[in-house]
Design a protein around this motif. Structure first.
Motif, PDB file in Angstrom:
ATOM      1  N   GLN A   1      12.805  27.974  19.512  1.00  0.00           N
ATOM      2  CA  GLN A   1      13.857  27.487  20.410  1.00  0.00           C
ATOM      3  C   GLN A   1      13.422  26.322  21.277  1.00  0.00           C
ATOM      4  OE1 GLN A   1      16.525  30.215  22.365  1.00  0.00           O
ATOM      5  NE2 GLN A   1      15.834  31.889  21.081  1.00  0.00           N
ATOM      6  N   GLU A   2      12.103  26.132  21.416  1.00  0.00           N
ATOM      7  CA  GLU A   2      11.656  25.028  22.257  1.00  0.00           C
ATOM      8  C   GLU A   2      12.113  23.682  21.688  1.00  0.00           C
ATOM      9  OE1 GLU A   2       9.662  27.032  20.670  1.00  0.00           O
ATOM     10  OE2 GLU A   2       8.305  25.882  19.404  1.00  0.00           O
TER      11      GLU A   2
ATOM     12  N   ILE B   1      14.989  22.981  20.652  1.00  0.00           N
ATOM     13  CA  ILE B   1      16.381  22.694  21.020  1.00  0.00           C
ATOM     14  C   ILE B   1      16.437  21.697  22.172  1.00  0.00           C
ATOM     15  CG2 ILE B   1      18.525  23.706  21.929  1.00  0.00           C
ATOM     16  CD1 ILE B   1      17.843  26.270  20.433  1.00  0.00           C
TER      17      ILE B   1
ATOM     18  N   GLU C   1      10.162  12.628  32.728  1.00  0.00           N
ATOM     19  CA  GLU C   1      10.007  14.083  32.579  1.00  0.00           C
ATOM     20  C   GLU C   1      10.681  14.568  31.304  1.00  0.00           C
ATOM     21  OE1 GLU C   1       9.794  16.203  36.951  1.00  0.00           O
ATOM     22  OE2 GLU C   1      11.680  16.162  35.882  1.00  0.00           O
ATOM     23  N   ARG C   2      10.148  15.646  30.789  1.00  0.00           N
ATOM     24  CA  ARG C   2      10.731  16.250  29.582  1.00  0.00           C
ATOM     25  C   ARG C   2      12.095  16.856  29.907  1.00  0.00           C
ATOM     26  NH1 ARG C   2       9.803  21.515  28.237  1.00  0.00           N
ATOM     27  NH2 ARG C   2       7.894  21.632  29.445  1.00  0.00           N
ATOM     28  N   VAL C   3      13.026  16.718  28.978  1.00  0.00           N
ATOM     29  CA  VAL C   3      14.357  17.309  29.178  1.00  0.00           C
ATOM     30  C   VAL C   3      14.332  18.789  28.829  1.00  0.00           C
ATOM     31  CG1 VAL C   3      15.822  15.292  28.852  1.00  0.00           C
ATOM     32  CG2 VAL C   3      14.977  16.542  26.867  1.00  0.00           C
ATOM     33  N   LEU C   4      15.390  19.462  29.211  1.00  0.00           N
ATOM     34  CA  LEU C   4      15.548  20.885  28.880  1.00  0.00           C
ATOM     35  C   LEU C   4      16.854  21.047  28.100  1.00  0.00           C
ATOM     36  CD1 LEU C   4      14.434  22.173  32.371  1.00  0.00           C
ATOM     37  CD2 LEU C   4      13.173  22.498  30.243  1.00  0.00           C
ATOM     38  N   ALA C   5      16.949  22.175  27.431  1.00  0.00           N
ATOM     39  CA  ALA C   5      18.095  22.379  26.515  1.00  0.00           C
ATOM     40  C   ALA C   5      19.384  22.638  27.278  1.00  0.00           C
ATOM     41  CB  ALA C   5      17.790  23.549  25.598  1.00  0.00           C
TER      42      ALA C   5
ATOM     43  N   GLN D   1       7.115  13.492  23.316  1.00  0.00           N
ATOM     44  CA  GLN D   1       6.599  14.789  22.872  1.00  0.00           C
ATOM     45  C   GLN D   1       5.589  14.608  21.745  1.00  0.00           C
ATOM     46  OE1 GLN D   1       6.624  18.054  23.824  1.00  0.00           O
ATOM     47  NE2 GLN D   1       7.369  17.014  25.652  1.00  0.00           N
TER      48      GLN D   1
ATOM     49  N   ARG E   1      -1.907  20.344  13.700  1.00  0.00           N
ATOM     50  CA  ARG E   1      -3.040  20.836  14.491  1.00  0.00           C
ATOM     51  C   ARG E   1      -4.015  21.669  13.656  1.00  0.00           C
ATOM     52  NH1 ARG E   1      -3.920  25.343  17.756  1.00  0.00           N
ATOM     53  NH2 ARG E   1      -5.018  24.905  19.690  1.00  0.00           N
TER      54      ARG E   1
END
Lengths: 326, 431
Positions: free
Chosen positions: A75-76, A78, A93-97, A152, A265
């Motif tokens: 879900q991350e 999204i 800054e990173r956005v959120l869903a 990201q 990774r």
């Protein structure tokens, strides 16, 4: 005296009304209560048509993304594929869903919705009385605006490490080129040409072939991308391949020369081979089985771009193909 | 001129009023009357509290010494015995930290990792639980996963049982020898399941398998093991837990995802720290803590009932933050507690599109039949609803027997529809 006072008062009131009229922000159209990007389509059909062609529009439903995110069970993912308005976060800054209308992906409100109401625009002469109540926001044209999602996978950091000449171009200079819409109106292209656009890919790199004492070579110069080539997702890969002409003129099979890619990774046996902005790398072409030297045979070299490393050759985008005569 | 003064004053007043009216910003979203909650340095404060606890930093020398000792301890001669004693007598926290450093090293030899997992299982301190749980995400080796699962089980976590289950269910493969060995070890591992009045470890695989399924189901429902007295988290465990909370601040997502992976798999003593963390000063920490609680779902509600914890008070306080509100509602709904519905319903009437959607989704997961009349009225009203909200409300208000006939609104992504159908089915497990 009384009449004079009334007359003076009337003049004062009239003057004040005129003053208020002048000071009042134009309100030719009622402000929209912005709920959904679907509301934008009515007035901005040209922009919407471009966006419909973009991978921003496709961000939530893209089958490639679905596969990599386990159908968004991760879900991350999204957050960047159906984000809340970027302007409601600090720059970079990173956005959120978001919760609603996820199928619209990275939609109009994602980039434009202003936390104080109305929409943000980088156009300082926007019509302030438009129903969506545009307000100037310098962030709209900035790299930080895009960084909310596109760092990201380190693309913005790569851009910051690029030579100064390439840093002169921000994200929008390449990915939102100026275009003209119906009626001659000028604007920025909302199709966001990038890794799914052949011309955009081709404008990033230059390939050359030649021969020297060590043998036939190919070089790739990242002269156009302000970031690594390829960038963003680790799944992106660009492959250099060569094939040699036989004595009868028929082509042999394609041989791998080099892969440009940032490995996953857990691929601990691999290193990052992306080509940084402004860098050139040269590779000696491998010989086909039975060949003794490269001077006597004609070679064909190509650069393929894959959106995932397992994509077959015939589905990859061929960016350039050169012939090196014997 | 005197009589004109009142008129002038009136005109100025009028001017002021008109200016205020003309310059006022259009309001686009409703707001609560309550003040926004007060955030504080929750994570930092707990890092201070537990600063002297938890696993120590490990020097490369220590790590190498333990690696060598593990290798030399494998024989059956006297020297091997001495090295075994050395490992057994080592400071448990230092040994645990060194062995975790080995298994977390992407470049470590697999033979070293295998030894390290075995020693962690035998001698690891309970403080390893958070970091060891994270290995479940990255460890691919089946044999290592068996030791990993047993090490977790020893400290009250059933998070590794999926690995045992998967190994025992695995189809034949090209590397059959490795599969057979892993299966053999997984079968042996069943003997370590918590015994009950009806089950003791034996050679009866079918009965052992049934016990595995029972323990897994209980773990998933309660985040604790059945027939075992729950053990409170040690200070060292809490120290490790709070250290991991700092990952929730990260801008790159991987550390965040790692922490969430762990918290969704720790025993239920993690629920309280997560609830404290939703008032942290860092926006991302708050968001991700709430999201984690939502992902855990009904076990949080069941735990709250067992503990008499009033989640409505905790979540209700956080609900006053406009930025956080949709995420708070998500956690409220995911708890499955119908006591949340009174806090959620007002947002269906007054919220913006995000809030209405979050409230509708949350109600689908927690509301009971008392909300039906309100939902029906809302669906028939002109209130703008997102496709997600409309579908959630339709599912919630439809009689169970007609659930399959509920129409998907246009614009709804099929996976979003499927998510909501799954929530509807999960309602059978509601606390």
């Amino acid at each position: 005296m009384h009449l004079k006072a009334v007359f003076s008062g009337a003049i004062a009131v009239t003057g004040l009304v005129v003053l208020v009229w002048v000071l009042k922000p134009p309100s030719h159209a009622e402000p929209l209560r912005l709920l959904s990007s679907n509301q934008c389509l009515e007035c901005h059909a040209g922009v919407a048509a471009e966006w419909q062609q973009s991978h921003h529009q496709f961000a939530f439903e893209n089958p490639e993304v679905r596969k990599l995110s386990n159908d968004f069970a991760n879900q991350e993912c999204i957050a960047c594929h159906a984000p809340r308005p970027v302007l409601s976060f600090q720059p970079g800054e990173r956005v959120l869903a978001r919760q609603s209308e996820r199928a619209l992906g990275v939609d109009c409100l994602t980039c434009h919705a202003h936390p104080e109401g109305g929409v943000g625009t980088k156009n300082p002469s926007a019509k302030l009385d438009a129903p969506c109540r545009p307000r100037y926001s310098a962030r709209m044209a900035s790299v930080e605006h895009c960084a909310a999602c596109h760092n990201q996978h380190k693309t913005v950091e790569q851009w910051r490490a690029a030579p100064a000449a390439l840093q002169n171009n921000g994200c929008i200079d390449c990915h939102m080129p100026t275009n003209f819409r119906q009626g001659g109106r000028q604007g920025r292209n909302h199709a966001f040409p990038a890794s799914h656009d052949l011309a955009a890919l081709q404008s990033a790199v230059e390939m050359k072939v030649g021969r020297n004492a060590e043998g036939a070579w190919v070089s790739v110069y990242n002269h156009g991308a302000g970031h690594n080539f390829p960038t963003d997702e680790r799944s992106r890969a660009a492959d250099l391949q060569v094939r040699w002409a036989g004595a009868d003129g028929s082509w042999g099979t394609w041989l791998a020369v080099h892969r440009f890619r940032d490995p996953y990774r857990d691929e601990t046996d691999l290193v990052n081979t992306q080509l940084p902005a402004g860098a050139t790398e040269q590779f000696i072409l491998p010989l086909a089985d039975g060949m003794e030297n490269s001077d006597t045979q004609t070679a064909e070299v190509r650069l393929l771009y894959r959106t995932n490393p397992y994509m077959p050759d015939d589905e990859a985008q061929e960016l350039v193909r050169l012939v090196l005569q014997s | 001129m005197k009589p004109s003064a009142p008129l002038g004053m009136a005109a100025l007043t009028l001017l002021g009023a008109l200016c205020v009216s003309a310059c006022a910003k259009p309001s686009m979203a409703p707001s609560t009357n309550n003040p926004a909650p007060v955030w504080s340095a929750v994570v930092e404060d707990h890092l201070q509290i537990y600063a002297e606890q938890g696993l120590p930093e490990v020097r490369a020398d220590d790590r190498d010494d333990f690696l060598e000792a593990m290798e030399l301890a494998e024989g059956s001669d006297q020297m091997a015995g001495r090295f075994r004693s050395r490992l057994e007598d080592a400071d448990p926290l230092l040994l645990t930290a060194a062995l975790l450093a080995v298994v977390e090293d992407l470049t470590a030899e697999s033979v070293d990792k295998t030894r390290a997992y075995a020693w962690l299982r035998a001698r690891g301190d309970a403080a390893m639980l958070p970091r060891l749980t994270l290995r479940l995400k990255y460890e691919k080796d089946w044999l290592a996963n068996v030791d990993l699962a047993l090490a977790l089980l020893k400290y009250g976590s059933g998070a590794g049982l999926d690995a045992i289950h998967n190994i025992l269910s695995a189809q034949n493969s090209a590397n059959q020898e490795a599969v057979d060995l892993a299966r053999f070890r997984a079968m042996q591992a069943l003997a370590f399941l918590p015994p009950s009045s009806a089950w003791q470890a034996s050679d009866d695989f079918d009965r052992n398998w049934q016990r595995l399924l029972e323990v897994q189901a209980y773990w998933l429902k309660f985040r604790q093991l059945p027939d075992v007295e729950p053990v409170a988290a040690s200070d060292a465990q809490r120290a490790e837990l709070w250290r991991m909370m700092t990952r929730l601040r990260s801008q790159p997502l991987r550390p965040v995802d790692d922490a969430r992976f762990v918290y969704t798999r720790l025993p239920n003593w993690v629920f309280e720290p997560l609830q404290q963390t939703i008032f942290d000063e860092n926006r991302y920490v708050r968001e991700h803590a709430l999201q984690t609680l939502a992902w855990i779902g009904y076990p949080v509600g069941l735990w709250a009932q067992q503990q008499n914890a009033n989640l409505a008070v905790t979540y209700g306080a956080a609900l006053d933050s406009p930025d956080l509100r949709p995420r708070v509602m998500e956690a409220m709904g995911a708890s499955g507690l119908s006591s949340m519905q009174d806090l959620l319903l007002p947002w269906l009437r007054t919220g913006n599109l995000e809030e209405i959607t979050a409230a509708a989704d949350a109600l689908l997961r927690c509301a009971d039949e008392r909300v039906n009349a309100e939902l029906t009225a809302l669906l028939q009203s002109q209130t703008p609803l997102s496709p997600e909200a409309r579908y959630s409300l339709r599912l919630l208000s439809a009689p169970a027997e007609t659930m399959g006939a509920v129409v998907m609104p246009p614009g709804l992504d099929p996976s979003e529809a499927a998510r909501r159908v799954q929530w509807w089915h999960e309602r059978a497990q509601k606390p």
